[in-house]
Design a protein around this motif. Sequence first.
Motif, PDB file in Angstrom:
ATOM      1  N   GLU A 179      -8.600   5.456   3.599  1.00  9.99           N
ATOM      2  CA  GLU A 179      -7.151   5.407   3.766  1.00  9.99           C
ATOM      3  C   GLU A 179      -6.495   6.309   2.730  1.00  9.99           C
ATOM      4  OE1 GLU A 179      -5.992   1.360   3.237  1.00  9.99           O
ATOM      5  OE2 GLU A 179      -7.198   0.629   4.906  1.00  9.99           O
TER       6      GLU A 179
ATOM      7  N   HIS B 298      -3.240   6.287   0.252  1.00 10.58           N
ATOM      8  CA  HIS B 298      -2.188   5.474  -0.350  1.00 10.58           C
ATOM      9  C   HIS B 298      -1.238   6.408  -1.090  1.00 10.58           C
ATOM     10  CE1 HIS B 298      -5.132   1.840  -0.463  1.00 10.58           C
ATOM     11  NE2 HIS B 298      -4.728   2.130   0.746  1.00 10.58           N
TER      12      HIS B 298
ATOM     13  N   THR C 284      -2.877  -4.638  -2.594  1.00 17.53           N
ATOM     14  CA  THR C 284      -3.646  -3.582  -1.956  1.00 17.53           C
ATOM     15  C   THR C 284      -5.056  -3.572  -2.530  1.00 17.53           C
ATOM     16  OG1 THR C 284      -1.656  -2.285  -1.741  1.00 17.53           O
ATOM     17  CG2 THR C 284      -3.719  -1.117  -1.486  1.00 17.53           C
TER      18      THR C 284
ATOM     19  N   ASP D  19     -13.092   0.619  11.236  1.00 19.03           N
ATOM     20  CA  ASP D  19     -11.820   0.450  10.523  1.00 19.03           C
ATOM     21  C   ASP D  19     -12.046   0.119   9.050  1.00 19.03           C
ATOM     22  OD1 ASP D  19     -10.282   1.027  12.698  1.00 19.03           O
ATOM     23  OD2 ASP D  19      -9.925  -1.058  13.265  1.00 19.03           O
TER      24      ASP D  19
ATOM     25  N   PHE E  62      -6.973  11.987   8.500  1.00 22.45           N
ATOM     26  CA  PHE E  62      -6.817  10.598   8.077  1.00 22.45           C
ATOM     27  C   PHE E  62      -5.911   9.864   9.063  1.00 22.45           C
ATOM     28  CE2 PHE E  62      -8.229  12.536   4.183  1.00 22.45           C
ATOM     29  CZ  PHE E  62      -9.008  11.558   3.591  1.00 22.45           C
TER      30      PHE E  62
ATOM     31  N   ARG F  19      -5.135   6.479   8.693  1.00 20.90           N
ATOM     32  CA  ARG F  19      -4.373   5.435   8.000  1.00 20.90           C
ATOM     33  C   ARG F  19      -3.702   6.014   6.764  1.00 20.90           C
ATOM     34  NH1 ARG F  19      -7.799  -0.051   7.791  1.00 20.90           N
ATOM     35  NH2 ARG F  19      -7.352  -0.696   9.929  1.00 20.90           N
TER      36      ARG F  19
ATOM     37  N   ASN G  36     -10.863   5.590  -0.760  1.00 24.19           N
ATOM     38  CA  ASN G  36      -9.438   5.796  -0.506  1.00 24.19           C
ATOM     39  C   ASN G  36      -8.896   6.943  -1.358  1.00 24.19           C
ATOM     40  OD1 ASN G  36      -9.472   3.687   1.273  1.00 24.19           O
ATOM     41  ND2 ASN G  36      -8.427   2.255  -0.078  1.00 24.19           N
TER      42      ASN G  36
END
Length: 163
Positions: free
Chosen positions: A119, A121, A58, A114, A145, A147, A64
């Motif tokens: 994102e 996690h 990752t 994108d 969010f 993603r 993020n």
Amino acid sequence: MGMNVGMEQSGDDIPMSDINTTPLVDVMLVLLIIFLIAVPVVLETVPVQLPTVQYEPTESKPENVNLSVRGAPDGTCEVYWNVQPVASDELLDRAVVHLEQAIEAVGGVDNLTDETMPEVHIRGDVDTPYKCIGGAIFTMQRAGFARVGFISEPPAGTAVKRL
């Protein structure tokens, strides 16, 4: 409904002691046909191709959000933003502010792609109830969010395969 009688040699009519099995056979054949039709329906499953698990490293970007979720011994859920514990109300407020700042950093919604979209996690403990992880997912999606992913550890001794 009639009754069959047999003839005795003396000429007196006496009832027959044989059982008429034709209705029994008819019922059994109908049940057999019903079971033959129903069993394949019960045994069939929907054909689904399950994904093969491949561990991919990752890439952490500064924008993020890293959440750790675990279940507390008293049955409540503990959510950590990086290493700071947050309550569910605070999680939503913090996520909205973080997303707004990330959008402003790229120059507005029109410049959001994108690659620049932050994102989430989520690292979930193995023994965490689903309600805890599901609640964190729902809260982050409600904040905006798009993603949301999970971070896992590959089993020891497995090679990391890059795609």
